[in-house]
Design a protein around this motif. Sequence first.
Motif, PDB file in Angstrom:
ATOM      1  N   GLN A 255       4.469  -2.039  -9.469  1.00 26.77           N
ATOM      2  CA  GLN A 255       5.366  -2.129  -8.203  1.00 26.77           C
ATOM      3  C   GLN A 255       5.323  -1.258  -7.387  1.00 26.77           C
ATOM      4  OE1 GLN A 255       7.510  -4.867  -7.966  1.00 26.77           O
ATOM      5  NE2 GLN A 255       8.331  -3.761  -6.506  1.00 26.77           N
ATOM      6  N   GLN A 256       4.468  -1.307  -6.325  1.00 30.27           N
ATOM      7  CA  GLN A 256       4.110  -0.328  -5.318  1.00 30.27           C
ATOM      8  C   GLN A 256       5.072   0.391  -4.701  1.00 30.27           C
ATOM      9  OE1 GLN A 256      -0.095  -1.062  -3.539  1.00 30.27           O
ATOM     10  NE2 GLN A 256       0.927  -3.101  -4.094  1.00 30.27           N
ATOM     11  N   ASN A 257       4.953   1.580  -4.038  1.00 27.96           N
ATOM     12  CA  ASN A 257       5.866   2.116  -3.220  1.00 27.96           C
ATOM     13  C   ASN A 257       4.952   2.710  -1.877  1.00 27.96           C
ATOM     14  OD1 ASN A 257       8.053   3.461  -2.314  1.00 27.96           O
ATOM     15  ND2 ASN A 257       8.004   5.200  -3.735  1.00 27.96           N
ATOM     16  N   ARG A 258       4.595   1.715  -1.290  1.00 26.93           N
ATOM     17  CA  ARG A 258       3.804   1.984  -0.041  1.00 26.93           C
ATOM     18  C   ARG A 258       4.160   1.869   1.252  1.00 26.93           C
ATOM     19  NH1 ARG A 258      -1.276  -1.846  -0.254  1.00 26.93           N
ATOM     20  NH2 ARG A 258      -0.774  -1.829   1.878  1.00 26.93           N
TER      21      ARG A 258
ATOM     22  N   PRO B  99      -2.351   3.342   3.780  1.00 24.53           N
ATOM     23  CA  PRO B  99      -1.646   4.368   2.795  1.00 24.53           C
ATOM     24  C   PRO B  99      -2.465   5.183   1.907  1.00 24.53           C
ATOM     25  CG  PRO B  99      -0.338   2.429   3.068  1.00 24.53           C
ATOM     26  CD  PRO B  99      -1.507   2.050   3.387  1.00 24.53           C
ATOM     27  N   TYR B 100      -3.197   4.467   0.990  1.00 21.70           N
ATOM     28  CA  TYR B 100      -4.147   5.062   0.171  1.00 21.70           C
ATOM     29  C   TYR B 100      -5.371   5.884   0.838  1.00 21.70           C
ATOM     30  CZ  TYR B 100      -1.575   2.078  -3.153  1.00 21.70           C
ATOM     31  OH  TYR B 100      -0.765   1.361  -3.631  1.00 21.70           O
TER      32      TYR B 100
END
Lengths: 375, 155
Positions: free
Chosen positions: A114-117, A141-142
């Motif tokens: 459950q990403q937060n991106r 984002p990474y």
Amino acid sequence: MAFDEIVRLTRSYYCLDCGKCTGSCPVARVDVTYSPRGTIESVLSGHPEELINNHHLWSCLTCGLCTTRCPSSVDYPAFVVAARVQARKTGVEGIYAHNAIMQQLMGIMGGSVQQNRTGWLTDGLQTSARGDDFYFVGCLPYFDVIFDDLGVVSTDAARNTVRLLNAVGIVPVVSNDERCCGADLLLNGDEEGFIKLAEVNVQVIADSGAKRVIFSCPECYNAFRSDYPRYVGSLPFELVHLTELLAGRMDELELCEVPETVTYHDPCRLGRYLGIYDEPRAVIEGVPGVELVEMRKNRSNALCCGSTGWVNCGRCAKEIQMERLRQAQATGATRMITVCPKCRIHLSCALKDAGDEIAVALEDLTGLLGRALDR
Amino acid sequence: MSDFQPRIVVFACNWCSYAGADLAGVSRMQYPPTTRVIRVMCSGRVTPGFILEAFRLGADGVLVTGCHPGDCHYISGNEKAVVAVEKARQLMALLGLKTDRLRLEWISAAEGTRFARLMTGFTERMRELGPSRLGSPHRHELHELVVPDAVGVDA
């Protein structure tokens, strides 16, 4: 698939042994022990195991320069990727850059996370949870975290893209659930990991109701265009690159003068792979005051940025990147415009060590447009 | 207390932390059998790639341990560990992994008691957080093993 199947599908049997591929190959130019012709011949002569256990299997940039010049149209990049799939089945993998951080990220994203991106979004950027247009952001984002010591803020391209889309009346869906497109997993022979990511992405996009997906990253765009249909079936939405969308609509943007001389670096995926050469140029020249000068090696002859799939970074890559930077410098431009976030990272990495030799700066295409919107 | 046994990967540097772990062992200090210790020559060897790989393979927690600042056997390797752990933490935040699952601790060769206490404390925290969502498919097999209860360390 076995190697006879690979040879058949990539037309490798028609290899004339002419060596044009090796003569064109940017890797062979720097590392004389690498030969695309020799690679094909070793398999045709019945010794695929020589290829699988050779570290040079991972040296290919899949840039496609060889295949555009091959008189028999042998699809060498596809051959290499298929060989890598076979190698992986026997437990052989390439030596990944950055201690395989990218491959680990892709593997994790293929699972239940459950990403937060979406923290890169700022006030003033309009997005929605559902809509006709989906902006596929990719791994930007990474990249921000991993390459922050390069001084490259990859999500600037994402912010500028949303800004540009808003400016032409598009409010895109930006999803927290999109995953890496998986292109780099496939390039390294990991079909399984690629399919996991592809299936999730298609589901996320379909769930948003989007009928069209807009890409700023050429690699993600190419993955969806060229690879997704082969592995997960025909896609229930259209695909378009930002430059294709904007090329005919530059008059809708209120752009100020940017009196600079720039040159444009054709990314392999947008250029040779998809034939999109004119649209990015139309966008750049659509900025008033900009003078676009061409490098000697441009369009289908453009030199690759030197690194692909996060697997073959090293001395070779650096030499290729320096050559590209010198080519940009030779045009007299003050900036080299890139449209691919990875080209930007790889060339920035080389630029960092180039010192006084290279005076050219690097800028993302969306950054140039963003500046023109700002003034 | 649930029967969930967290799976914790510990990176321990050869010169300080691993020696500290050895001291805990030789001194018969008890701590939960949840940790898998990987010896590295220096905590600076630990990269975000290693940390994320541990999580990808189903680790519930990752503990990076090294020499105290200023005491690194290779002078500044532990400073690299700080940067690597911070990068990994930011990536975990993006991925939606609870950042408490990653911890950086300095443990010297003399700190056997501290090593045991840290392992116990970290295990407890992992029990509170529960199994990682990225749990390995083999997790159910582990529950069938008989794992003796660890006696807590009174320190």
